[in-house]
Design a protein around this motif. Sequence first.
Motif, PDB file in Angstrom:
ATOM      1  N   HIS A 172      -3.913   3.626  -4.182  1.00 23.55           N
ATOM      2  CA  HIS A 172      -5.263   4.129  -3.744  1.00 23.55           C
ATOM      3  C   HIS A 172      -5.649   5.055  -4.035  1.00 23.55           C
ATOM      4  O   HIS A 172      -5.184   5.838  -4.834  1.00 23.55           O
ATOM      5  N   HIS A 177     -11.625   4.364   2.929  1.00 26.94           N
ATOM      6  CA  HIS A 177     -12.691   3.509   2.864  1.00 26.94           C
ATOM      7  C   HIS A 177     -13.815   2.151   3.329  1.00 26.94           C
ATOM      8  O   HIS A 177     -12.355   1.581   3.705  1.00 26.94           O
ATOM      9  N   HIS A 181      -3.101   4.238   5.507  1.00 28.55           N
ATOM     10  CA  HIS A 181      -3.022   3.084   5.180  1.00 28.55           C
ATOM     11  C   HIS A 181      -2.893   2.080   6.235  1.00 28.55           C
ATOM     12  O   HIS A 181      -1.308   1.836   5.826  1.00 28.55           O
ATOM     13  N   GLU A 219     -13.814   1.772  -3.382  1.00 34.42           N
ATOM     14  CA  GLU A 219     -12.758   1.665  -3.800  1.00 34.42           C
ATOM     15  C   GLU A 219     -11.588   0.333  -4.049  1.00 34.42           C
ATOM     16  O   GLU A 219     -11.205   0.250  -5.061  1.00 34.42           O
ATOM     17  N   GLU A 220     -12.348  -0.414  -3.188  1.00 33.75           N
ATOM     18  CA  GLU A 220     -11.331  -2.298  -3.918  1.00 33.75           C
ATOM     19  C   GLU A 220     -11.830  -2.939  -5.695  1.00 33.75           C
ATOM     20  O   GLU A 220     -11.475  -3.342  -6.037  1.00 33.75           O
ATOM     21  N   ASP A 242      -8.345  -2.972   6.694  1.00 34.05           N
ATOM     22  CA  ASP A 242      -7.995  -1.903   4.826  1.00 34.05           C
ATOM     23  C   ASP A 242      -9.268  -1.238   4.757  1.00 34.05           C
ATOM     24  O   ASP A 242     -10.171  -1.588   4.421  1.00 34.05           O
ATOM     25  N   GLY A 243      -8.845   0.099   4.860  1.00 30.04           N
ATOM     26  CA  GLY A 243      -9.426   1.033   4.098  1.00 30.04           C
ATOM     27  C   GLY A 243     -10.158   1.415   5.420  1.00 30.04           C
ATOM     28  O   GLY A 243     -10.915   3.046   5.419  1.00 30.04           O
TER      29      GLY A 243
HETATM   30 ZN   LIG Z   1      -6.962   0.201   0.835  1.00 23.98          ZN
END
Ligand SMILES: [Zn+2]
Length: 416
Positions: free
Chosen positions: A359, A80, A192, A126-127, A91-92
Amino acid sequence: MVNASLNPKRTVAELKELRGLTADENGAQRVAFTPTWTKARAWLRKKLEALPVEIHNDAAGNTWTTLRGESNRTLLIGGHMDSVPNGGWLDGCLNVLAGVEILRRIHSQFNGKPPVTVRLVDWADEEGARFGKSLFGSSACSGNLDMNEARGLVDKDGIKLPDALKNVGVDFEHVKDSGQELKNTSAYLELHIEQGPVLLDLDLPLGAVLGTFGVERHAVTFHGQAAHSGSTPMNRRKDAFLAAAKMSPEIYRIAGRSHGGVCTIGSCTTKPGIVTSVVAECRITLDQRHLDGPALAKMLQEAKDASEKFAEEGNVNVSWERLWQIAPRPFNDELIALCDEAIRETCGKSHRLPSGPLHDAAEVARAGVPTVMMFVQSLHGISHNKIEDTREEHLALCVTAFDKLAEKAMKWIQQR
Ligand SMILES: [Zn+2]
């Protein structure tokens, strides 16, 4: 198999390029459905357009990139581009950019026509940073998005989710049409950053993820009686706090014998909450997580039994209210073994660990697609923070290992 055309250093350089484009002094600012997120996605699209791939957005705003193979059976890699506000740089987007590099390698190795179709998905939101609900794009795709709940979500400026989606060309009422994208998907892989300290403490760069934890979240309220703190002898009290307090060491014992579970009492409120009264009512929250469903149910039952015992000892009552629950999502055993193998071939030693956070992979697994994740060590064991980081040599290792996993997964799909 090592392939000369894979260039993990390019991934590291591209991550830095993205950081330069979408972060400020407080960290990454790629919040979903904002101009910075759109800019990040446009940048990604330019990178992908250098390959002979087909790119489109689905009904939920997820972006799909397809390199057609000789077979329709599909290896899917996901990540993401969105971040939390003031988020970390990996992150992502690490997952997505590793996927881009793997697409390049596969394209060059098979002259643009791999034996199976290979796709990359950039999941939308996603978050859940803006509307407070994570895994939007992947849960729309898996069919598990709660439409009634999502329809009513509002951001801090009073804008409704359906209106924010309209601005980026997504019709809320049709987001679940995204589900058709998963047809033909034979395996899903996601890399990840760990976001916790397990690999750091073991001094290992990479780990194979067993699945995502199931969660039981409850409010536990002990009901005693308010009484004057001076005139009430100790043996005459109905002290709700005393009973609740005994739960604190108990949950450590429960977690300790659960083989891998965790328990947290995250809040405690008392009534009347004044210095001169025995506590009449004490409400604690209990969050329990485990990768194994029966083990999670056992942890919950043990906590319930303990609460009743402590209530009886203290001459008070106890009541339970479930706040939230989600089942564990174990990943595919054969893909976990391939992930382990890819890690060992890359850096000698692997470790299997569960994921505490959810996730997108959990949603894909829930939709019935064989799934596995790979974690790379997180320095400081911290994420959702501008100090989130991973050593550069570990970033390069994770791209190499994840590429080996992709290669193994393609063969696995062909043999099935
Ligand atoms: Zn993530």
